[in-house]
Design an enzyme around this catalytic site. Structure first.
Site, PDB file in Angstrom:
ATOM      1  N   THR A  56      15.023  -0.782 -19.661  1.00 34.37           N
ATOM      2  CA  THR A  56      15.758  -1.907 -19.575  1.00 34.37           C
ATOM      3  C   THR A  56      16.968  -0.824 -19.246  1.00 34.37           C
ATOM      4  OG1 THR A  56      17.075  -3.319 -19.926  1.00 34.37           O
ATOM      5  CG2 THR A  56      16.931  -2.109 -21.655  1.00 34.37           C
TER       6      THR A  56
ATOM      7  N   CYS B  34      25.755  -5.736 -23.635  1.00 26.47           N
ATOM      8  CA  CYS B  34      24.595  -5.782 -23.526  1.00 26.47           C
ATOM      9  C   CYS B  34      24.211  -5.227 -25.085  1.00 26.47           C
ATOM     10  CB  CYS B  34      23.675  -5.899 -22.817  1.00 26.47           C
ATOM     11  SG  CYS B  34      24.610  -7.717 -21.811  1.00 26.47           S
TER      12      CYS B  34
ATOM     13  N   HIS C 253      16.847  -7.284 -23.968  1.00 24.02           N
ATOM     14  CA  HIS C 253      18.368  -7.322 -23.568  1.00 24.02           C
ATOM     15  C   HIS C 253      19.116  -8.225 -23.651  1.00 24.02           C
ATOM     16  CE1 HIS C 253      20.711  -5.144 -19.750  1.00 24.02           C
ATOM     17  NE2 HIS C 253      21.719  -5.658 -20.755  1.00 24.02           N
TER      18      HIS C 253
END
Lengths: 205, 176
Positions: free
Chosen positions: B38, B44, B61
Site C-alpha cells: 500500500t 492513514c 489501508h
C-alpha cells in the site's frame, strides 16, 4: 462533468474566470515583491472525483511541496497549492532570481519562499472570490508539507473532511522570460459552499 | 520492486511473486509467495495481519478511526473499527488461524509542519489508537509498529517471511 455536483459549463467558466482574476492579482503581488514581472496563466480548470486527482498530480510516492490553507465564514473550505519536487526547486530559483536549476534541495529559505508564494496565491484567490461575491471569509495560517504526494493529499483530504466529495482543480503556469513552471491549485469546497457561491454570484444552481 | 532485497530462493526456484496493490480504504488478502503493498500512508494507517504457519497475509489501508461518527458508511475498510474485523474474517476465510495472527502497523503521521490541532485534528494518532484497540479486542498480538512522525510511508508485506518493508521518500528501506 459530475452527476453529483451537476456543474454546468457556465459554472466552470465562472470559476475559471474567478481563478484568472485571483491569480492575476497574485501575479501583480508577486511582481511587486520581486520587482520584476512574473505571469501566471490558468490554462485549465475542472471538477474531479478524488480518485481522478491523484494520477493528474503525479505518482503516489512522488515528492511534492504543498501549501494548505483552510477558510471559513460565509463559505468554508480548503485551498491547496501543490508543486512537483523539481517545479518547487525551479520556483525557488525563479523567485530568488537565481539561475533555473541552481536549487537541488529544499533549504529553510526555499521552504519559506514556497510557503510565501502559496500564501500570496491562495490569499489572492480568496480575495477575488470575496470581492466578486460580497461574501466574507477568514483564512487560517498556511501549513506546509514536503513529502510523498499520496500521503500529503490523502492527509489533507481526510483532515478537511472532503474525501467523498469533488474538488476543483486549477492548473496554473508561472511564466518568466522563457521559463515555465507548472503547479496545481485545489479548491475543496465545504458542504453547501458552491451553492452559496453561485447564489452570491447570481447564477442559478 | 527493485528496491526490495532479493530473496535467497527467488532465483533458484524461479518463484513468480505477484505484488498486489491495496488502495486507500481497501483491504486485501494474499498467500505465499505474494506481496501486498500500500502506497503513501500519511495520516492513514496500514495494518498487516500474518499467519506464519499457513503463510497467509492481509493488509488494510485505513483513513479514519471511527465509523460511528458517520451516518452513511459505504466503505467499511475506510475505518479502523470496521475494517480490521473485516480483514480478520477475510484472512481466516483464506485459511489463516486466528491464534497464529501477528499484526504490524505503519503510518499515522502528521504531514503538515506548523500544523494546528484544528486542521489535522491528529487523525493519524487517532487512527493508530483505534487500530491498536480493535486488534486488542480481537485478541491479535502486535509484533511491530512504525507510527507517528511527519513522514509518508509505503508499506509492503512479504508473505514468505512475514517481514514488513517501510519505504519513505529519500530514506533507506526499513524492515519491521
Amino acid at each position: 462533468m459530475s452527476e453529483r455536483i451537476e456543474m454546468s459549463c457556465s459554472h466552470l467558466d465562472v470559476l475559471q474566470e474567478i481563478s484568472n482574476i485571483g491569480l492575476g492579482n497574485a501575479a501583480t503581488a508577486l511582481a511587486e515583491l520581486l520587482k520584476k514581472k512574473v505571469d501566471i496563466a490558468v490554462p485549465h480548470a475542472s471538477f474531479l472525483e478524488m480518485e481522478q486527482v491523484f494520477p493528474l498530480v503525479g505518482g503516489l510516492e512522488e515528492v511534492v511541496a504543498c501549501v494548505n490553507l483552510s477558510f471559513d465564514g460565509d463559505v468554508a473550505g480548503t485551498v491547496m497549492y501543490i508543486f512537483a519536487e523539481k517545479s518547487a526547486y525551479k520556483l525557488v530559483d525563479m523567485l530568488l532570481g537565481q539561475e533555473i536549476g541552481a536549487t537541488g534541495e529544499l533549504s529553510a529559505l526555499g521552504e519559506s519562499v514556497i510557503m510565501e508564494i502559496g500564501n500570496i496565491l491562495t490569499g489572492s484567490f480568496m480575495n477575488a472570490i470575496g470581492s466578486m461575491t460580497g461574501l466574507t471569509m477568514q483564512t487560517s495560517v498556511p501549513l506546509f508539507a514536503f513529502d510523498m504526494m499520496g500521503a500529503i493529499l490523502s492527509a489533507s483530504l481526510v483532515a478537511s473532511g472532503h474525501w467523498d466529495e469533488q474538488v476543483l482543480l486549477i492548473e496554473t503556469i508561472f511564466l518568466q522570460n522563457n521559463d515555465q513552471i507548472k503547479g496545481h491549485f485545489f479548491l475543496l469546497p465545504g458542504t453547501g459552499a458552491l451553492d452559496r457561491l453561485f447564489e452570491a454570484l447570481g447564477i442559478p444552481a | 520492486m527493485q528496491l526490495l532485497p532479493a530473496r535467497e530462493n527467488q532465483v533458484s526456484q524461479a518463484v513468480l511473486v505477484t505484488e498486489i496493490q491495496v488502495g486507500i480504504a481497501e483491504l486485501k488478502v494474499a498467500g505465499h509467495p505474494d506481496r501486498l503493498i500500500t502506497f503513501s500512508l500519511g495520516s492513514c494507517v496500514g495494518v498487516s495481519l500474518y499467519d506464519p504457519f499457513t503463510r497467509v497475509g492481509g493488509l488494510i489501508h485505513i483513513m479514519l478511526p471511527d465509523s460511528t461518527q458517520f451516518n452513511n458508511v459505504t466503505k467499511p475498510a475506510k475505518f479502523a473499527d470496521l475494517g480490521i474485523p473485516l480483514l480478520f474474517s477475510e484472512i481466516r476465510r483464506y485459511g489463516a488461524r486466528s491464534a497464529n495472527l501477528q499484526a504490524k502497523l505503519a503510518g499515522g503521521a502528521q504531514m503538515f509542519s506548523g500544523s494546528n490541532d484544528k486542521f489535522e485534528l491528529n487523525i493519524g494518532g487517532r487512527n493508530a489508537m483505534m487500530a491498536r484497540q480493535t486488534l486488542k479486542k480481537l485478541g491479535i498480538k502486535i509484533l511491530a509498529e512504525e507510527l507517528g512522525g511527519n513522514r509518508g510511508r509505503t508499506m509492503i508485506l512479504d508473505t514468505v517471511s512475514g517481514q514488513v518493508f517501510i519505504r519513505m521518500a529519500g530514506s533507506q528501506l526499513k524492515v519491521i
